[in-house]
Design a protein around this motif. Structure first.
Motif, PDB file in Angstrom:
ATOM      1  N   ASP A 143       0.859  -1.174   0.000  1.00 28.90           N
ATOM      2  CA  ASP A 143       0.000   0.000   0.000  1.00 28.90           C
ATOM      3  C   ASP A 143       0.900   1.230   0.000  1.00 28.90           C
ATOM      4  O   ASP A 143       2.102   1.132   0.241  1.00 28.90           O
ATOM      5  CB  ASP A 143      -0.896  -0.002   1.244  1.00 28.90           C
ATOM      6  CG  ASP A 143      -1.646  -1.318   1.417  1.00 28.90           C
ATOM      7  OD1 ASP A 143      -2.227  -1.802   0.434  1.00 28.90           O
ATOM      8  OD2 ASP A 143      -1.632  -1.865   2.533  1.00 28.90           O
ATOM      9  N   GLY A 193      -3.174  -1.279  -1.984  1.00 28.30           N
ATOM     10  CA  GLY A 193      -2.757  -1.980  -3.186  1.00 28.30           C
ATOM     11  C   GLY A 193      -3.708  -3.104  -3.553  1.00 28.30           C
ATOM     12  O   GLY A 193      -4.260  -3.783  -2.689  1.00 28.30           O
ATOM     13  N   PHE A 231      -3.818   0.569  -7.474  1.00 28.02           N
ATOM     14  CA  PHE A 231      -4.284   0.887  -6.129  1.00 28.02           C
ATOM     15  C   PHE A 231      -5.746   1.295  -6.142  1.00 28.02           C
ATOM     16  O   PHE A 231      -6.254   1.794  -7.144  1.00 28.02           O
ATOM     17  CB  PHE A 231      -3.453   2.037  -5.532  1.00 28.02           C
ATOM     18  CG  PHE A 231      -2.002   1.691  -5.414  1.00 28.02           C
ATOM     19  CD1 PHE A 231      -1.519   1.074  -4.276  1.00 28.02           C
ATOM     20  CD2 PHE A 231      -1.127   1.949  -6.450  1.00 28.02           C
ATOM     21  CE1 PHE A 231      -0.184   0.725  -4.172  1.00 28.02           C
ATOM     22  CE2 PHE A 231       0.207   1.613  -6.361  1.00 28.02           C
ATOM     23  CZ  PHE A 231       0.680   0.995  -5.217  1.00 28.02           C
TER      24      PHE A 231
END
Length: 81
Positions: free
Chosen positions: A29, A45, A51
């Motif tokens: 992430d 993520g 994302f």
């Protein structure tokens, strides 16, 4: 070969990025401080190099310029400082 570039909207005036697995799903992430909105943006993520849309979290007073990520509580959970 790389996939086409993707732009992600985060809080105002982002100036750094830091990555870690914040939700413990095994996917990286991204966190970005927003130096003029007293917030940080976290993009979770998907595991394929993309994302989810950013979620903004207010930090109270101050304007963050940088973030540090680590296991500061010895609980195997990444925290943002």
């Amino acid at each position: 070969m790389f996939a086409p570039a993707v732009d992600y909207v985060v809080g105002g005036s982002p100036n750094t990025l830091t990555e870690a697995d914040f939700n413990r799903d095994g996917k990286l992430d991204v966190v970005s401080p927003s130096c003029n909105t007293s917030s940080v943006s976290i993009l979770l993520g998907k595991g394929d190099g993309t994302f989810q849309a950013a979620t903004l979290y207010g930090i109270g007073k101050g304007n963050p310029w940088q973030v540090a990520v680590g296991d500061f509580s010895i609980g195997m959970v990444r925290q943002i400082w």
